[in-house]
Design a protein around this motif. Sequence first.
Motif, short mmCIF file in Angstrom:
data_model
loop_
_atom_site.label_atom_id
_atom_site.label_comp_id
_atom_site.label_asym_id
_atom_site.label_seq_id
_atom_site.Cartn_x
_atom_site.Cartn_y
_atom_site.Cartn_z
N ASN A 98 -1.21 -10.68 -6.31
CA ASN A 98 -2.09 -11.30 -5.47
C ASN A 98 -2.83 -10.25 -4.60
O ASN A 98 -3.73 -10.45 -3.78
N ALA A 99 -1.53 -9.19 -3.71
CA ALA A 99 -2.69 -8.52 -2.67
C ALA A 99 -3.27 -8.22 -2.64
O ALA A 99 -3.71 -7.37 -3.53
N GLY A 100 -3.70 -8.38 -1.93
CA GLY A 100 -5.20 -7.33 -1.46
C GLY A 100 -6.23 -6.91 0.06
O GLY A 100 -6.05 -8.14 0.87
N SER A 137 -1.84 -0.25 -6.52
CA SER A 137 -0.40 -0.76 -5.82
C SER A 137 -0.53 -2.00 -7.09
O SER A 137 1.23 -2.18 -7.55
N ILE A 138 -1.52 -2.61 -7.61
CA ILE A 138 -0.93 -3.72 -8.72
C ILE A 138 -0.80 -2.64 -10.01
O ILE A 138 -0.05 -2.50 -10.58
N PHE A 139 -1.24 -1.26 -10.15
CA PHE A 139 -0.69 -0.37 -11.11
C PHE A 139 0.77 0.28 -11.17
O PHE A 139 1.70 0.06 -12.21
N LEU A 140 0.92 -0.16 -9.24
CA LEU A 140 1.94 0.32 -9.57
C LEU A 140 3.43 -0.89 -9.70
O LEU A 140 4.20 -0.44 -10.40
N ALA A 189 0.79 -1.24 0.10
CA ALA A 189 0.12 0.22 0.06
C ALA A 189 0.91 0.97 -0.37
O ALA A 189 0.69 2.13 0.00
N ARG A 190 2.11 1.32 0.57
CA ARG A 190 3.28 2.02 0.01
C ARG A 190 3.95 1.89 -1.13
O ARG A 190 4.71 1.55 -1.47
N VAL A 219 -8.43 -0.32 1.21
CA VAL A 219 -8.67 -0.98 -0.22
C VAL A 219 -8.52 -0.67 -1.05
O VAL A 219 -7.78 -1.60 -1.76
N MET A 220 -8.76 0.80 -1.79
CA MET A 220 -8.15 1.25 -3.03
C MET A 220 -6.91 1.13 -3.21
O MET A 220 -6.66 0.60 -4.02
#
Length: 262
Positions: free
Chosen positions: A97-99, A124-127, A72-73, A117-118
């Motif tokens: 997969n992290a969520g 994070s998936i975009f990053l 998330a960071r 959540v977002m």
Amino acid sequence: MSTHVMTLLNLSGKTALITGGSRGLGLQLAESLGEAGARIVITSRKAPDLEDAAAALTSRGIDAQWIAGDAARPDQVEYVCTEALNRLKQIDILVNNAGASWGAPAESHPIEAWDKVMNLNIRSIFLFSQAIGRASMIPNKHGRIINVASIAGLGGNRAGIETVAYNTSKGALVNFTRALAAEWGEHGITVNAIAPGFFPSKMADGLLQQLGIDNLAAQTPLRRIGDEDDLKGIALLLASSAGKHITGQIIPVDGGMSCAMG
């Protein structure tokens, strides 16, 4: 002559980074790719969980390493990607997969929980995709990105389930997968998503208890929920040369629940 199917599925010489890889679905996905021959790096927030997971993978003959970081960071995403590339030299397969989830009525859903959540489920998936794509996959003209969505991203909820942020994030991930596949296809990168149904996991256990496993199984065409093997085959297909002509697809693995609901 065509290529032997076992050769197509062999990941020897390939490398993979799996986020949220210390337990549950992420660990199952890491097992799949590692058992097919890939060198594995798993990441999540907690070092002790990662250490235990890497040891379990190693006991199965898998070349597994771990890197702790909070997806998330953004600064820690950058650190994980840089460190993984330093160790493996390139990343052939990225499994996002992290969520996280959060249960609350929409009218009183905390904004802090929405953002949590977002930030984890889509930002994070975009990053991760951006960092690994830019540093490894685009220059190498090859890559496999597998996003873990959910059947919750394919529609609304049944009465009594209040996970509006989770559903919204997974719906965003579905279209992120399609958009990135269209954009990065020219670089030889495939981007697909697995949409699991109900699987036992730390995140899902509360909901499974609320809804009842036997009740959920009865509403599923195959009369069962997912188990510890049910994601391994589709992950290997999408990660390997056997799936090289599949991109931009969202594949439910849910015992038929989504087709029954549709």
